[in-house]
Each structure stands twice: as C-alpha cells, then as structure tokens.
Write a protein that holds these residues in place. Structure first.
Motif, mmCIF file in Angstrom:
data_model
loop_
_atom_site.group_PDB
_atom_site.id
_atom_site.type_symbol
_atom_site.label_atom_id
_atom_site.label_comp_id
_atom_site.label_asym_id
_atom_site.label_seq_id
_atom_site.Cartn_x
_atom_site.Cartn_y
_atom_site.Cartn_z
ATOM 1 N N LYS A 147 3.962 -5.406 -14.006
ATOM 2 C CA LYS A 147 2.621 -4.885 -13.825
ATOM 3 C C LYS A 147 2.610 -3.594 -13.021
ATOM 4 O O LYS A 147 1.579 -2.993 -12.828
ATOM 5 N N THR A 148 3.770 -3.203 -12.499
ATOM 6 C CA THR A 148 3.837 -2.008 -11.691
ATOM 7 C C THR A 148 4.272 -0.827 -12.533
ATOM 8 O O THR A 148 4.543 -0.946 -13.729
ATOM 9 N N GLU A 149 4.382 0.337 -11.891
ATOM 10 C CA GLU A 149 4.607 1.573 -12.620
ATOM 11 C C GLU A 149 5.965 1.615 -13.301
ATOM 12 O O GLU A 149 6.094 2.030 -14.450
ATOM 13 N N LYS A 189 -3.683 3.136 -0.679
ATOM 14 C CA LYS A 189 -3.680 4.456 -1.297
ATOM 15 C C LYS A 189 -3.116 4.445 -2.710
ATOM 16 O O LYS A 189 -3.619 5.150 -3.598
ATOM 17 N N HIS A 190 -2.047 3.655 -2.939
ATOM 18 C CA HIS A 190 -1.360 3.717 -4.230
ATOM 19 C C HIS A 190 -1.307 2.385 -4.973
ATOM 20 O O HIS A 190 -0.735 2.323 -6.067
ATOM 21 N N ALA A 194 -3.402 0.589 -6.651
ATOM 22 C CA ALA A 194 -4.035 0.506 -7.970
ATOM 23 C C ALA A 194 -3.205 1.192 -9.042
ATOM 24 O O ALA A 194 -3.170 0.757 -10.198
ATOM 25 N N SER A 195 -2.504 2.259 -8.676
ATOM 26 C CA SER A 195 -1.751 3.028 -9.679
ATOM 27 C C SER A 195 -0.268 2.646 -9.742
ATOM 28 O O SER A 195 0.340 2.708 -10.811
ATOM 29 N N ARG A 196 0.318 2.234 -8.597
ATOM 30 C CA ARG A 196 1.747 1.960 -8.574
ATOM 31 C C ARG A 196 2.086 0.489 -8.392
ATOM 32 O O ARG A 196 3.242 0.099 -8.545
ATOM 33 N N TRP A 233 8.690 1.433 -4.788
ATOM 34 C CA TRP A 233 7.976 0.862 -5.933
ATOM 35 C C TRP A 233 8.924 0.448 -7.051
ATOM 36 O O TRP A 233 8.656 -0.511 -7.761
ATOM 37 N N ASN A 270 -0.503 0.425 0.113
ATOM 38 C CA ASN A 270 -1.185 -0.388 -0.903
ATOM 39 C C ASN A 270 -2.616 0.082 -1.122
ATOM 40 O O ASN A 270 -3.119 0.095 -2.250
#
Length: 424
Positions: free
Chosen positions: A102-104, A242-243, A245-247, A313, A240
C-alpha cells in the motif's frame, strides 16, 4: 474409470524430501483441477500442492507430520477414462504476480505457490455445529479471541484455508446473534478433566528444531539497554503527518532497521555468520535484516534484503509486503532465508525485558520491547519521556561482551539523536 497417482513434486533447490503439513481433502472428496490438495513444508516455506485433474480422492499417501521423499506417492484420484494407472507429479508451483504494498515503493514478490483459489465449497457455507470432540483449525490468537468473546469454536464455520476459523468468522458469528456469551456463569467454575495431545508438526516442528539447535550450539548472552525514544517518535509522527498519505505510514521498525545499518558500519563483527564446522566467521557487507514476526503457523523471519540501500519508506514497504506474505503463508524460501542479523519485536506486547534466541548461523539478534511513558530526570527537571528497552542476544563464541554493549549503545545514540541516522 481410471486411477491417477500424483507423486510428490520436485520443489527445487536440491530438496530430496519434504514434510507433509496438512491435507485439504479426504478420501471420498470430489476435487477439481487446480484445487489445493495439501500443504507441504520445505525448510521454513509452505508450499500448496494443487490437483492436475478432476476426480475423486481414493487414497492418501501420508499423514500430517510425515516426511516424504520427492517422487513418493502423494495421493490417488479416480478419474474418468481408461482403466490403466496414470502417474504424474503434482504441478510445480507457479510464480504469482508481485504483491503491491500500500506504500509508494513496490518490490517484486516471489510467493511459493500459485495454485488457483480453492473452490468456494471448501471454505464457505452456513455456520454449523461440529461434533463435541472435533477440534476446528484456528491460530492461537483466534482461539484466545474466541475465549474472550465466550464463543465455542466448534460452532463457528471457518472461511479460511481448509476451514480454518479466522477473526472475521468470529465477528460474523457474533453479528448473527449466535454467541454463547450468555452461558451460565457456573459453567466457568465446572471441574475439568479433559486432556489434549497436539502433534508437533509442520512449522511448529521446524521452530522447535531451530530453537533447540540454537541454544545447544551457541553460547548465548543477553544485554539490555534503556532508550529514550521521545525524539524518534516525534519525528515519526511528523513524517507520517506530512507524507503518510502519499508515501505510507511509518512504524518504528524502519527507523530501527536504519539504526542497525548505520551502527554496523562501526561494528561489522555483528553482521556475520559463524560456521561451526569450518570454525570460521564470515563478515558480510550486505545487511540482510531478518524481521521476526508471528503468523498463524508460528514464528517466521522474512528478510529485508540490502537494508543498507533502502530509504525509510522503502524499508517500510518491504517490511509490510513481507509481513503480508508471511501471515498469508505465501512467503517464499528465498524470502525466509539469508538474513545476516535479526530484529525481533512483540509490538505492544513487548514487555519490559526479553531474552531472544539467536537465529543461527547469525551472531546477533536485537529485541525490541514496548514503549512506555515514564517520569525521567532531564537536566535536573522531572519530565515525561517515552522509554523503550532493547533486549538483545549475542553469540559469545564470536562477540565479546564489551563489543555487544558498545554496539547497542551506538544504536541508542542514533535513536535518541535521530538526525544522526541520516548524516553521512
């Protein structure tokens, strides 16, 4: 009608024999092509054996726990057609498509088996009562969950592989109003004289053998250090927010992996394997971190390879992917072997102190205990800080006590001053 004999397939990598872990069918069952017939254990990886034909099961070639040679008769199936005897090896495992975390970051996965999904009839159906003496398949965590909810597992239809009862099945049972939580309180105090004998097979047997081997061969010693993780937890929360949602969200584990990588630069003797027979130590440049985790079939140690080349990440994505593969029984042999140092954590159940057992032939294992808030004296002031213990074990044949202490102190310094994790 004819008989189709399926032999134990060659799993590869020079394996001559495997352990029959579990049957998913019984004599008299009708099976279809690609339906999973059995699970076999090779070293630490579980492999599904699918059927190559449609037919009726007429004979099973072994019992769970039995070690079977490659090429031995696994199962006999009655099929339509000529009456002559047909033989084949079970289809070899086929690689699945990579599992996307689910991560980048996305890393290729190599699951052990790729049999088609089990027919719905195998794992679905109305909830029905089993015989009073019938023990349903369920993990220890599910059994405890059922006990806490006051549910008798024999009343719950499992939707997992081979009818295994899952946590979701317990919730579904409760949702249908079939819980026996209102049973008379007196029943909790009834005298019991029942006994249950559980055969040690499959993953549990492998774990027992490895733990016994490790404690007999290595000279274990443990070292415990207290760490202030307030700063690293603040950094984690900030990243978490800051990033996330995207990473993807970061747990503490990727930071611990990073701390291991950096500390090992000054303590290469910890990233090593000891060969008992050759009386030789092999130090490795690559840092392959084994992450011990619990699964329904027991303790598994999937490996984050080349942790030295991964970002936070990237490590988080790989840990998540491996955890899903291990818990679903789809981790491959390669994903469960080759570690150079192991990180073990019980998460919120981590307790205050533990004494982890080495994952031979490695010489070091770092154990993570739970985080607790405690009053601490900082610069003469009593303040609330987040504290955590590292309970680590080492092979005293290879690692001296002073070196072990300095190594853990180095990890402590990195975690308490998290900026140093990223200073080159």
């Amino acid at each position: 009608m004819g008989t189709h004999v399926i032999k134990m397939p060659d799993i590869g990598e020079g394996i001559a024999e495997v352990e029959l872990s579990q049957w998913h069918v019984k004599v008299g069952d009708l099976v279809v092509e690609d339906q999973v017939l059995a699970d076999v254990m090779t070293d630490k990886a579980m492999v599904d054996i699918p059927s190559p034909v449609h037919g009726k099961v007429i004979a099973l070639g072994g019992q769970p726990g039995e070690v079977m040679a490659v090429g031995s008769v696994l199962i006999s199936i009655e099929v339509e057609g000529a009456g002559n005897l047909k033989e084949s090896a079970a289809p070899a495992p086929v690689k699945e498509a990579p599992i996307a975390p689910k991560t980048e970051a996305t890393v290729e996965s190599k699951p052990v088996a790729a049999a088609a999904p089990r027919p719905a009839a195998v794992c679905q159906g109305p909830m029905v009562a089993r015989e009073a003496d019938e023990r349903p398949l369920a993990s220890p965590a599910v059994r405890k969950h059922a006990l806490d909810l006051g549910i008798q597992l024999r009343l719950v239809r499992g939707t997992g592989p081979a009818g295994r009862v899952l946590h979701e099945d317990l919730e579904a049972y409760l949702a249908q109003g079939q819980s026996n939580a209102s049973a008379p309180v007196a029943a909790a105090y009834a005298q019991r004289n029942d006994e249950e004998q559980i055969q040690v097979i499959g993953m549990r047997r492998k774990i027992a053998q490895r733990m016994q081997d490790a404690t007999q061969r290595a000279a274990h010693f443990s070292y415990v250090e207290e760490i202030d993780v307030t700063a690293i937890e603040e950094l984690r929360a900030h990243l978490n927010e800051k990033h996330g949602a995207s990473r993807g969200k970061l747990t503490l584990l990727p930071f611990l992996v990073r701390a291991l990588v950096v500390a090992l630069r000054d303590f290469p003797q910890m990233n090593a394997r000891y060969d008992d027979e050759a009386q030789a130590i092999t130090r490795l440049g690559a840092v392959h971190v084994g992450v011990a985790m619990q699964s329904d079939v027991g303790l598994m140690v999937p490996v984050v390879r080349h942790a030295e080349a991964r970002s936070l990440w990237d490590s988080a994505a790989e840990i998540s992917r491996l955890a899903n593969a291990a818990r679903n029984g789809k981790a491959s042999r390669d994903e469960l072997s080759g570690s150079t140092i192991t990180l073990t954590s019980l998460g919120a159940l981590g307790g205050i102190v533990s004494t982890p057992v080495l994952n031979l032939p490695e010489v070091a294992i770092v154990g993570v205990n739970k985080i607790v808030e405690r009053p601490m004296v900082v610069k003469g002031q009593v303040v609330i800080r987040k504290m955590m213990n590292l309970s680590s074990s080492f092979d005293h044949r290879v690692v001296d006590g002073m070196d072990a202490a300095l190594f853990i102190q180095a990890i402590r310094g990195l975690l308490e001053q998290p900026a140093t994790l990223f200073v080159e």
